[in-house]
Scaffold this active site. Structure first.
Site, PDB file in Angstrom:
ATOM      1  CG  ASP A  82      -2.280   0.568   0.954  1.00 39.70           C
ATOM      2  OD1 ASP A  82      -2.367   1.800   0.870  1.00 39.70           O
ATOM      3  OD2 ASP A  82      -3.253  -0.192   0.830  1.00 39.70           O
ATOM      4  CG  ASP A  91      -5.467  -0.558  18.223  1.00 34.12           C
ATOM      5  OD1 ASP A  91      -5.220  -1.466  19.040  1.00 34.12           O
ATOM      6  OD2 ASP A  91      -6.631  -0.184  17.957  1.00 34.12           O
ATOM      7  CG  HIS A 116      -5.174   3.938   1.246  1.00 34.19           C
ATOM      8  ND1 HIS A 116      -4.833   2.644   0.884  1.00 34.19           N
ATOM      9  CD2 HIS A 116      -6.426   4.144   0.741  1.00 34.19           C
ATOM     10  CE1 HIS A 116      -5.826   2.107   0.199  1.00 34.19           C
ATOM     11  NE2 HIS A 116      -6.803   2.985   0.090  1.00 34.19           N
ATOM     12  CB  VAL A 127      -3.749  -4.978  19.173  1.00 37.24           C
ATOM     13  CG1 VAL A 127      -3.710  -5.767  20.472  1.00 37.24           C
ATOM     14  CG2 VAL A 127      -2.428  -5.129  18.424  1.00 37.24           C
ATOM     15  CB  ILE A 132      -6.100   2.039  22.637  1.00 41.55           C
ATOM     16  CG1 ILE A 132      -5.228   0.933  22.021  1.00 41.55           C
ATOM     17  CG2 ILE A 132      -5.521   2.532  23.941  1.00 41.55           C
ATOM     18  CD1 ILE A 132      -3.845   1.406  21.631  1.00 41.55           C
ATOM     19  CG  ASP A 317      -5.998   8.651  10.323  1.00 39.32           C
ATOM     20  OD1 ASP A 317      -5.489   8.349   9.225  1.00 39.32           O
ATOM     21  OD2 ASP A 317      -6.338   9.809  10.626  1.00 39.32           O
ATOM     22  CG  LEU A 318      -0.967   8.389   8.817  1.00 39.77           C
ATOM     23  CD1 LEU A 318      -0.425   9.485   7.905  1.00 39.77           C
ATOM     24  CD2 LEU A 318       0.031   7.248   8.923  1.00 39.77           C
ATOM     25  CG  ASN A 326      -9.545  12.083  13.262  1.00 41.73           C
ATOM     26  OD1 ASN A 326      -9.823  13.278  13.320  1.00 41.73           O
ATOM     27  ND2 ASN A 326      -9.841  11.235  14.229  1.00 41.73           N
ATOM     28  CB  SER A 355      -9.208   0.929  -0.347  1.00 43.27           C
ATOM     29  OG  SER A 355      -8.573   1.305  -1.535  1.00 43.27           O
ATOM     30  CG  ASN A 584     -24.100   4.167 -34.264  1.00 50.95           C
ATOM     31  OD1 ASN A 584     -23.621   3.563 -33.316  1.00 50.95           O
ATOM     32  ND2 ASN A 584     -24.921   3.608 -35.127  1.00 50.95           N
ATOM     33  CG  ASN A 585     -20.924   1.224 -34.741  1.00 48.14           C
ATOM     34  OD1 ASN A 585     -21.440   1.556 -33.690  1.00 48.14           O
ATOM     35  ND2 ASN A 585     -21.329   0.177 -35.459  1.00 48.14           N
TER      36      ASN A 585
END
Length: 601
Positions: A82, A91, A116, A127, A132, A317-318, A326, A355, A584-585
């Site tokens: 990723d 966590d 991401h 975990v 947490i 999240d980071l 966030n 994802s 159109n074709n």
């Protein structure tokens, strides 16, 4: 016999629960960690996921039995390929094992500058029971991460997808048995699927095949892949400039008559047998608004919506309120901006997309593998297929109305409703074989002692057709092929060569010897241009025939479903609107030839 079976169950469950005795749940899953009460994908009680509306009770991965028995992914390593992974996240850290790689600087910390990949990792194996955040689908699985999306060289692909630098086999207990790929591409034209013309793609295919079948002392591994997020529209770049690509029909923008604007099957690696491709569900158990779909979809799994008006995913999240999804400031998701439950903004409630569906599936696979680690990867896939749940059971599919060349309005069953094939498997173009059902797959794994017979793959069998495709007609071009190999089907690949000026008009369907009809490419796909005037060795995959017999007469039908009434538009604020396929074709198309390859046993 039942008494013996019950004794076996008790023995297995006793072993499982004793192995995880320190984690036996004293509280319901939704109360175990501070944020689990909003993780609807694990146990949907009608929560909002911190959004403005609630989901539907019971529309989840069904993990209650596995949770109570302590079957949660222990001993299975999942590779997160990723944007990287913040492996020191509080966590995640306890589940991270050696093997991660920063593909830019060579260090063992796969720096995530986006967030991401960190959110993906949390969905798989955050975990449990540490008081947490929330938890992952497989909270005792191992994690390794790679920042492949920041360094997409062939060498980086090989390392992140399981081929070590010393080319050894993946046989150590900490080597990945699941590879999560929450990324993809949206081709603006049909791609050439003849891998002999693309050495890099041919090598990737060979590596995935070898690791799928032969790694881990023959037990193999599973590659999980996102279907894509382009159901209604997509973005493309022309000379480095970003454009929105959208449908236009009946003088309405974004009108594609309910059909997917972009088919998941036209991305070559999505049509590989070695990728288990997943579509996304919302919290009501229906197709998420963005999810790409196609006959190549194997399973569907929770992906959520956008986390403001409807639930998305609650995951890691980071760390910190100045990065990741966030961040400090007002937001439509009530978890965001620094709250009492998450004052340091280490979690997010807006992760979504296929994802998210992919890591939820990867976590499910790790859970099922941990129930019976001796089973090989194909058998694990089979257990998931045979226990998949028919979600959104009344979905009618899509009946396309179009004006034929004679000026008459006709109807085409462009996407059928749920179909039961000749082997008894349910299939839907939106959902594949159905929604992931962890508990039923785990229970089956506990009582499965033998893996599937050895995989057999036929050579490509080609049929030259040279049949005209009538313009705007239900007649289509029809060609048949006799297959002599007698296999129980696991997947079917189709390769086509078609001349046609307006490829968005084309629908392609394949019918098995048992009479099962699979739409392998729905009409109104949002192509911008043709590949040499149509499809050149275009590769597609279908799972609609899962479990059927391969021997007998196969039929392909290619239809033109439009006489030029629908268009593909691109938009950029500076350039304005530009139309493609707006004439159109003039000539009828031609089905030149088609080929089949069958995977089975």
């Amino acid at each position: 016999m039942n008494y013996k079976k019950n004794l076996i169950v008790l023995s297995i469950l006793s072993t499982a629960t004793s192995a995880y005795a320190n984690t036996s749940p004293e509280l319901p899953l939704t109360k175990r960690d501070p944020l689990t009460f909003q993780q609807w994908h694990l146990q949907n009680t009608g929560q909002t996921g911190f959004s403005k509306s609630a989901g539907t009770v019971g529309q989840d991965l069904n993990v209650d039995f596995a949770d109570r028995m302590g079957i949660k992914g222990r001993g299975i390593t999942v590779s997160v390929i990723d944007t990287g992974v913040e492996i020191s996240h509080p966590d995640l850290a306890d589940n991270v094992v050696p093997g991660s790689r920063n593909l830019i600087d060579g260090s063992d910390y796969p720096l995530d500058n986006h967030g991401h990949g960190t959110s993906v990792a949390g969905l798989i194996a955050a975990v449990e029971g540490n008081n947490i955040g929330g938890r992952g689908v497989a909270p005792y699985a191992n994690l390794v991460g790679f920042n492949y999306l920041d360094e997409q060289s062939m060498a980086s692909w090989m390392v992140s997808h399981g081929l070590s630098e010393d080319f050894r086999a993946l046989d150590r207990f900490t080597d990945p048995r699941v590879f999560n790929q929450s990324y993809g591409s949206t081709p603006a034209s049909p791609r050439n699927g003849d891998l002999s013309n693309d050495p890099a793609a041919e090598l990737e295919e060979a590596i995935m095949q070898d690791i799928t079948l032969n790694s881990h002392w023959g037990r193999g591994a599973i590659y999980v892949k996102s279907a894509g997020n382009s159901f209604g529209y997509y973005n493309t770049y022309i000379n480095g400039v970003k454009y929105l690509v959208l449908p236009y029909e009946n003088k309405e923008f974004f009108n594609n008559q309910g059909l997917p604007f972009h088919d998941a099957n036209i991305t070559v690696d999505n049509a590989s047998n070695w990728n288990l491709v997943v579509s996304a569900l919302n919290a009501d158990g229906k197709l998420a608004s963005y999810s790409s779909v196609g006959s190549n979809i194997f399973l569907s799994a929770p992906g959520g919506e956008y986390g403001e008006d409807a639930p998305a995913m609650v995951t890691t999240d980071l760390t910190g309120c100045d990065k990741g999804m966030n961040r400090t400031g007002p937001h439509g998701n009530s978890l965001h901006g620094g709250t009492e439950l998450d004052p340091e903004c280490n979690y997010a409630g807006t992760m979504n997309g296929t994802s998210s569906a992919a890591p939820n599936t990867s976590g499910a696979i790790a859970t099922v593998m941990s129930a019976n680690p001796a089973l090989d990867s194909r058998t694990i896939r089979h257990l998931l297929a045979s226990t998949a749940r028919k979600t959104d059971p009344t979905n009618p599919g899509v009946m396309l109305q179009f004006e034929n060349a004679q000026g008459e309005m006709v109807s085409y069953d462009a996407i059928p409703s749920w179909q039961t094939n000749a082997a008894g498997y349910n299939f839907h173009y939106f959902y594949g074989l159905g929604a992931v059902n962890v508990d039923d797959a785990v229970f089956k794994a506990l009582f499965t002692g033998v893996s599937l017979p050895k995989l057999q793959v036929t050579d490509w069998q080609k049929e030259v057709a040279d049949i005209a495709i009538p313009d705007a007609s239900l007649v289509g071009a029809v060609s048949a092929m006799q297959v002599d190999q007698d296999l129980t089907i696991e997947a079917v690949q189709l390769k086509v060569n078609i001349d046609h000026e307006r490829v968005r008009d084309i629908a392609i369907e394949l019918t098995s010897p048992s009479g099962t009809r699979s739409v392998v490419l729905s009409p109104r796909t949002g192509f911008l241009r043709g590949n040499e005037g149509g499809f050149t060795d275009a590769l597609m995959l279908t799972h609609h025939f899962y479990g059927e017999n391969s021997k007998g007469n196969w039929t392909i039908k290619v239809l033109d479903t439009d006489k030029g009434n629908s268009y593909t538009l691109i938009y950029n604020q500076s350039a304005g609107l530009i139309g493609y396929n707006n004439k159109n074709n003039e000539l009828a198309g031609v089905l030149k030839d088609w080929s089949l390859k069958i995977y089975g046993h």
